[in-house]
Design an enzyme around this catalytic site. Structure first.
Site, PDB file in Angstrom:
ATOM      1  N   LYS A  33      65.119 -20.003  -5.574  1.00 53.20           N
ATOM      2  CA  LYS A  33      65.145 -19.571  -4.176  1.00 53.20           C
ATOM      3  C   LYS A  33      64.718 -18.113  -4.138  1.00 53.20           C
ATOM      4  CE  LYS A  33      69.035 -18.581  -1.763  1.00 53.20           C
ATOM      5  NZ  LYS A  33      68.747 -17.174  -1.393  1.00 53.20           N
ATOM      6  N   ASP A  88      68.804 -18.473  -7.769  1.00 53.98           N
ATOM      7  CA  ASP A  88      68.385 -17.451  -6.813  1.00 53.98           C
ATOM      8  C   ASP A  88      67.723 -16.307  -7.575  1.00 53.98           C
ATOM      9  OD1 ASP A  88      68.268 -16.583  -4.236  1.00 53.98           O
ATOM     10  OD2 ASP A  88      70.399 -16.085  -4.060  1.00 53.98           O
ATOM     11  N   ASP A 110      72.610 -15.281  -5.704  1.00 52.52           N
ATOM     12  CA  ASP A 110      72.887 -13.901  -6.119  1.00 52.52           C
ATOM     13  C   ASP A 110      74.123 -13.381  -5.388  1.00 52.52           C
ATOM     14  OD1 ASP A 110      71.807 -13.496  -3.608  1.00 52.52           O
ATOM     15  OD2 ASP A 110      70.430 -11.894  -4.224  1.00 52.52           O
ATOM     16  N   GLU A 136      69.619 -18.082   7.432  1.00 53.88           N
ATOM     17  CA  GLU A 136      70.941 -17.443   7.386  1.00 53.88           C
ATOM     18  C   GLU A 136      71.182 -16.571   8.614  1.00 53.88           C
ATOM     19  OE1 GLU A 136      71.956 -15.615   3.640  1.00 53.88           O
ATOM     20  OE2 GLU A 136      73.771 -14.691   4.464  1.00 53.88           O
TER      21      GLU A 136
HETATM   22  O1  KIV Z   1      73.142 -15.983  -2.629  1.00 56.62           O
HETATM   23  C1  KIV Z   1      73.542 -16.930  -1.934  1.00 56.62           C
HETATM   24  O2  KIV Z   1      74.597 -17.523  -2.165  1.00 56.62           O
HETATM   25  C2  KIV Z   1      72.714 -17.318  -0.803  1.00 56.62           C
HETATM   26  C3  KIV Z   1      73.298 -18.291   0.174  1.00 56.62           C
HETATM   27  C4  KIV Z   1      74.275 -17.599   1.022  1.00 56.62           C
HETATM   28  C5  KIV Z   1      72.262 -18.993   0.943  1.00 56.62           C
HETATM   29  O3  KIV Z   1      71.620 -16.846  -0.670  1.00 56.62           O
END
Ligand code: KIV
Length: 268
Positions: free
Chosen positions: A109, A79, A40, A178
């Site tokens: 995710k 995500d 995201d 993170e």
């Molecule tokens: O949204 C994203 O790209 C992420 C990564 C930074 C792990 O969550």
């Protein structure tokens, strides 16, 4: 093909990069990167938003489908954007399932916390592989007051260790960490049976992830923990300026880039 089970088949660190469109995903896949994350982070990196909060489910689904069409070997992880999970359990599971069923993601995710342990268990039970995400979770920016380091105090570090274990027990196949101290990431990695993938979390994770704009040098700004491995922005600026110059000077298009049909002679 990389699978969620096969992620740690050898001892090499896992490599993960974001991609938000087909041409970028093709490059990432051809380079042999293990996991393509349709993050995201597209909110800031591709869609011109100030944060990830406005990113919609449809935006992630459409970008995930494009990435999946261009990807051969890499695992495609979609995500889940803000409010597409976490409000209602059944809706969360259905939304995650749609990313697999309609957008061809291999896994989802979710930015994790105490509220996502059961969600992770439920998703896993119905066959949706879940990558958990702890430490800095940018969807909480309004509570965190910025994109700050997490897990720097003893209590907070212990909470991350506990939540990491709870998500692994609930069935998560991997965990993103993170912007946490390297020694905390090392301790979590040591404690877990599932792989950890770090971003701003030091060298002791099982793998690393970066936002593609940061890795290739496309953005105007990148976080202090990211390294730029190229200067794509500089290359693009040079190419666009060269194009403008060629058009305004009349150098482009030349005969080489044009075609003339003999039969249309009368028109000239
Ligand atoms: O949204 C994203 O790209 C992420 C990564 C930074 C792990 O969550």
């Amino acid at each position: 093909m990389t699978t969620t089970r096969g992620l740690r088949e050898d001892d090499d660190p896992i490599t993960m990069l974001t991609a938000y469109d087909a041409p970028t995903a093709a490059v990432v896949d051809e380079a042999g990167i293990d996991v393509v994350l349709v993050g995201d982070s597209m909110g800031n990196a591709a869609l011109g938003y100030d944060s990830t909060l406005p990113v919609t489910f449809d935006e992630v689904a459409s970008r995930t489908a494009a990435v999946a069409r261009a990807t051969g070997d890499a695992l495609v992880v979609a995500d889940m954007p803000f409010l597409s999970f976490g409000v209602d359990e059944a809706e969360s599971v259905r939304n995650a399932g749609r990313l697999l069923k309609e957008a061809n993601a291999d896994a989802v995710k979710i930015e994790s916390g105490p509220h996502t342990v059961e969600t992770t268990r439920r998703m896993t039970e119905v066959g949706i592989p879940v990558m958990a995400h702890l430490g800095l979770t940018p969807q909480h920016v309004n509570q965190l007051g910025g994109y700050t380091r997490q897990g720097t105090e003893q209590d907070a570090a212990e909470e991350i260790i506990d939540l990491a274990g709870a998500h692994a027990d609930a069935g998560a196949f991997a965990l993103v960490l993170e912007h946490v101290p390297a020694n905390l990431a090392g301790a979590v990695t040591e404690a877990l049976s599932i792989p950890t993938i770090g971003i701003g979390a030091g060298p002791d994770c099982d793998g690393q992830v970066l936002v593609i704009n940061d890795a290739v040098g496309l953005g105007e700004w990148s976080p202090p923990f990211a390294k730029q491995f190229g200067d794509v922005r500089g290359e693009m600026v040079d190419a666009v300026e060269a194009y403008k110059e060629a058009v305004t000077s009349g150098e482009f298009p030349s005969e080489e880039h044009s075609h003339v049909e003999e039969d249309l002679d009368d028109l000239y």
